[in-house]
Design a protein around this motif. Structure first.
Motif, PDB file in Angstrom:
ATOM      1  N   SER A 213       0.828  -1.209   0.000  1.00 29.01           N
ATOM      2  CA  SER A 213       0.000   0.000   0.000  1.00 29.01           C
ATOM      3  C   SER A 213       0.860   1.256   0.000  1.00 29.01           C
ATOM      4  O   SER A 213       0.522   2.244  -0.654  1.00 29.01           O
ATOM      5  CB  SER A 213      -0.938  -0.008   1.209  1.00 29.01           C
TER       6      SER A 213
ATOM      7  N   GLN B   2      -8.703  -1.598  -2.959  1.00 28.59           N
ATOM      8  CA  GLN B   2      -8.542  -1.782  -1.519  1.00 28.59           C
ATOM      9  C   GLN B   2      -7.143  -1.383  -1.051  1.00 28.59           C
ATOM     10  O   GLN B   2      -6.940  -1.087   0.124  1.00 28.59           O
ATOM     11  CB  GLN B   2      -8.793  -3.246  -1.129  1.00 28.59           C
ATOM     12  N   PHE B   3      -6.178  -1.367  -1.967  1.00 26.40           N
ATOM     13  CA  PHE B   3      -4.779  -1.198  -1.590  1.00 26.40           C
ATOM     14  C   PHE B   3      -4.210   0.188  -1.894  1.00 26.40           C
ATOM     15  O   PHE B   3      -3.027   0.424  -1.670  1.00 26.40           O
ATOM     16  CB  PHE B   3      -3.935  -2.286  -2.276  1.00 26.40           C
TER      17      PHE B   3
ATOM     18  N   ASN C 117      -5.107   3.324   8.047  1.00 32.82           N
ATOM     19  CA  ASN C 117      -5.280   1.915   7.732  1.00 32.82           C
ATOM     20  C   ASN C 117      -4.089   1.079   8.169  1.00 32.82           C
ATOM     21  O   ASN C 117      -4.257  -0.058   8.614  1.00 32.82           O
ATOM     22  CB  ASN C 117      -5.587   1.731   6.244  1.00 32.82           C
TER      23      ASN C 117
ATOM     24  N   ILE D  37      -7.062 -11.793   2.976  1.00 31.90           N
ATOM     25  CA  ILE D  37      -6.939 -10.448   2.400  1.00 31.90           C
ATOM     26  C   ILE D  37      -7.481 -10.434   0.973  1.00 31.90           C
ATOM     27  O   ILE D  37      -8.252  -9.549   0.598  1.00 31.90           O
ATOM     28  CB  ILE D  37      -5.471  -9.964   2.438  1.00 31.90           C
TER      29      ILE D  37
ATOM     30  N   ALA E  93     -10.734  -8.495  -0.193  1.00 32.49           N
ATOM     31  CA  ALA E  93     -10.557  -7.409  -1.159  1.00 32.49           C
ATOM     32  C   ALA E  93     -11.536  -7.566  -2.317  1.00 32.49           C
ATOM     33  O   ALA E  93     -12.196  -6.604  -2.731  1.00 32.49           O
ATOM     34  CB  ALA E  93      -9.120  -7.373  -1.676  1.00 32.49           C
TER      35      ALA E  93
ATOM     36  N   LEU F 252      -8.200   0.349   2.625  1.00 39.61           N
ATOM     37  CA  LEU F 252      -8.241  -0.962   3.258  1.00 39.61           C
ATOM     38  C   LEU F 252      -9.292  -1.088   4.356  1.00 39.61           C
ATOM     39  O   LEU F 252      -9.479  -2.176   4.885  1.00 39.61           O
ATOM     40  CB  LEU F 252      -6.872  -1.262   3.895  1.00 39.61           C
TER      41      LEU F 252
END
Length: 194
Positions: free
Chosen positions: A21, A52-53, A64, A88, A92, A112
């Motif tokens: 990230s 999400q990242f 996050n 994860i 995601a 996230l």
């Protein structure tokens, strides 16, 4: 004395999540990776997962990363690297699809936090299966937070900090995903307790 999970198998997966990230932020990859409804509908479907990242700004990323760290403190020893990665990735995808299908008013989405709501719920279920009463409190506490957000709306102070609207519906989607991931744990626990 604290017994923190410093072994590499517990420490490296959350560190890699923070690192990826951070790299995406450092190279300013939002235009390529963020959830953008119009671009998803034009065929850039990877954004459902990759959104999400990436984060709205460094404050958003820091919040996050703090969440990742806190979850590691609570539940770091519960997963293998492959289980962590699976959780994860599944969350995601779940969160991205949930935003796409159930949140038509969200046109741009990053972060996230939805996924992390799912991870903390999964960890709470794991706590319960290990006989920790705190798992019940954590599970109920997260769901109370979700309900509070749904009734009171997004936190304006957090919104100012991250220079974006807090996607409370995505948090709900993430918590549902974590609950679904926890069902096999609960079933196994119930079968073994008979």
């Amino acid at each position: 004395m604290l017994n923190l999970p410093f072994q590499p198998r517990y420490l490296l997966p959350p560190l890699f999540l923070m690192l990826f990230s951070t790299i995406f932020a450092a190279f300013d990859l939002n235009n390529l990776l963020e959830f953008n409804r119009n671009l998803v509908e034009q065929g850039e479907v990877w954004r459902i997962f990759t959104s999400q990242f990436v984060h709205a700004n460094w404050a958003h990323l820091s919040l996050n990363c703090s969440g990742i760290f806190l979850i590691w403190l609570l539940h770091g020893e519960y997963t293998t690297p492959s289980r962590y990665t699976a959780n994860i990735c599944l969350l995601a995808l779940w969160c991205g699809l949930g935003v796409y299908w159930f949140c038509p008013s969200i046109h741009i989405y990053t972060g996230l936090s939805a996924l992390l709501h799912g991870v903390i719920i999964w960890g709470a279920v794991k706590d319960v299966t290990l006989g920790l009463k705190s798992g019940y409190l954590l599970f109920i506490g997260v769901w109370i937070k979700i309900a509070f957000e749904q009734f009171s709306g997004p936190n304006a102070d957090i919104g100012k900090l991250i220079n974006s609207t807090v996607a409370i519906d995505a948090h709900l989607i993430g918590a549902v995903g974590g609950t679904l991931l926890g069902i096999p744990l609960a079933i196994k626990y119930l079968k073994n307790s008979d």
